[in-house]
Each structure stands twice: as C-alpha cells, then as structure tokens.
Design a protein around this motif. Structure first.
Motif, mmCIF file in Angstrom:
data_model
loop_
_atom_site.group_PDB
_atom_site.id
_atom_site.type_symbol
_atom_site.label_atom_id
_atom_site.label_comp_id
_atom_site.label_asym_id
_atom_site.label_seq_id
_atom_site.Cartn_x
_atom_site.Cartn_y
_atom_site.Cartn_z
ATOM 1 N N LYS A 8 -14.682 -16.727 -42.579
ATOM 2 C CA LYS A 8 -15.568 -16.480 -43.622
ATOM 3 C C LYS A 8 -16.839 -15.492 -42.804
ATOM 4 C CE LYS A 8 -14.485 -20.296 -46.609
ATOM 5 N NZ LYS A 8 -15.161 -21.603 -47.019
ATOM 6 N N PRO A 9 -17.389 -14.644 -43.752
ATOM 7 C CA PRO A 9 -18.611 -14.088 -43.283
ATOM 8 C C PRO A 9 -19.673 -14.929 -42.427
ATOM 9 C CG PRO A 9 -17.668 -13.063 -45.036
ATOM 10 C CD PRO A 9 -16.987 -13.985 -45.132
ATOM 11 N N GLY A 27 -14.600 -11.969 -31.091
ATOM 12 C CA GLY A 27 -14.497 -10.619 -31.500
ATOM 13 C C GLY A 27 -14.660 -10.389 -32.848
ATOM 14 N N LEU A 28 -14.229 -9.114 -33.305
ATOM 15 C CA LEU A 28 -14.443 -8.904 -34.789
ATOM 16 C C LEU A 28 -13.140 -8.989 -35.506
ATOM 17 C CD1 LEU A 28 -16.066 -7.446 -37.252
ATOM 18 C CD2 LEU A 28 -15.183 -5.179 -36.046
ATOM 19 N N VAL A 29 -13.305 -9.654 -36.846
ATOM 20 C CA VAL A 29 -12.151 -10.142 -37.486
ATOM 21 C C VAL A 29 -12.431 -9.880 -39.035
ATOM 22 C CG1 VAL A 29 -12.445 -12.416 -37.679
ATOM 23 C CG2 VAL A 29 -10.365 -11.816 -37.643
ATOM 24 N N GLN A 30 -11.505 -9.598 -39.691
ATOM 25 C CA GLN A 30 -11.946 -9.493 -41.110
ATOM 26 C C GLN A 30 -11.878 -10.916 -41.879
ATOM 27 O OE1 GLN A 30 -8.536 -6.695 -42.831
ATOM 28 N NE2 GLN A 30 -10.383 -5.092 -42.539
ATOM 29 N N THR A 31 -12.316 -10.999 -43.037
ATOM 30 C CA THR A 31 -12.420 -12.228 -43.754
ATOM 31 C C THR A 31 -10.848 -12.649 -44.049
ATOM 32 O OG1 THR A 31 -14.262 -11.785 -44.919
ATOM 33 C CG2 THR A 31 -12.815 -13.438 -45.946
ATOM 34 N N VAL A 67 -17.290 -11.798 -38.518
ATOM 35 C CA VAL A 67 -16.554 -11.520 -39.631
ATOM 36 C C VAL A 67 -16.897 -10.663 -40.466
ATOM 37 C CG1 VAL A 67 -14.969 -12.897 -41.197
ATOM 38 C CG2 VAL A 67 -15.890 -14.340 -39.219
ATOM 39 N N SER A 68 -16.240 -9.801 -40.808
ATOM 40 C CA SER A 68 -16.353 -8.801 -41.731
ATOM 41 C C SER A 68 -15.859 -8.957 -43.067
ATOM 42 C CB SER A 68 -16.119 -7.438 -41.288
ATOM 43 O OG SER A 68 -14.628 -7.334 -41.337
#
Length: 127
Positions: free
Chosen positions: A87-88, A10-14, A125-126
């Motif tokens: 991490k990105p 999925g999409l997750v933040q740093t 990872v954004s």
C-alpha cells in the motif's frame, strides 16, 4: 562487530510485492535476534516485524499482519521480509537490525534493544 546490508527495495505499484533481504557478516548469525523497521518521511521509525534467533518466533505490527512475512536462513546468514499487497502507506526507508541473544529464545520488538543497524533500503509504493 556485526555488519548488516539491506537490499531488495524499489518502486512498486499498489498491490505489488517486494522481497527485502538483510545479509549479515562479522558476527555469529545464529545467536542474533533480528528485525525489520521502517521510517516514513516526517514520521518516527517503527517496528515492522521481528524474529528470534531460530526463526521459530515472530512478531508483526498490526498494519502489516497478513501481508508481510519475516523469515531467516541461518545457513546463508540472511534475513528476509516478503511484502505482499503493498500500500502507499508502506512507503518508507526499511532498516534491518540485530542484537545478540545467546541465552534467550525470544524476539525483541523494541527498537532500543538493537545494537546493530543497516543503512536502509527504500521502498516506494505508488498509488
């Protein structure tokens, strides 16, 4: 024939966390050495973490040591990758893979030793 299905991407933040799962069917799970691999856009696929058939021996690539944990549940025919402090540069398509190792208790870090592959799950990872 072993079938592998990944989930949990999925999409997750740093700094966030994700837990990937790899469910296996059609084979004898307890005889399979397994691993997680990833491929980022424009890069070659690389080994992330691998585990032997009992779960007692593991290997991690340097960039994920201390952040990722590979494990398996032989009763559930499932392997996991717990990813923390993302991490990105962890952004990639993550694959699980397996190979039979009936006479060995070692893990296998080389991709070309694996016979069975899943289709992958995307981790983004954004920053």
């Amino acid at each position: 024939q072993v079938q592998l299905v990944e989930s949990g991407g999925g999409l997750v933040q740093t700094g966030g966390s994700l837990r990937l799962s790899c469910a296996a069917s059609g084979g004898t799970f307890i005889l399979l050495a397994m691993g997680w691999f990833r491929q980022a856009p424009g890069k070659e696929r690389e080994t992330v973490a691998v585990i032997n058939k009992s779960g007692g021996s593991t290997y991690y690539t340097d960039s994920v040591k201390g952040r990722f944990t590979i494990s398996r549940d032989n009763d559930k025919n499932t392997m996991y990758l717990q990813m923390n402090s993302l991490k990105p540069e962890d952004t990639a398509l993550y694959y699980c893979a397996a190979r039979y190792a009936p006479f060995s208790s070692t893990y296998y870090a080389r991709q070309d030793t694996y016979n069975y592959w899943g289709h992958g799950t995307q981790v983004t990872v954004s920053s």
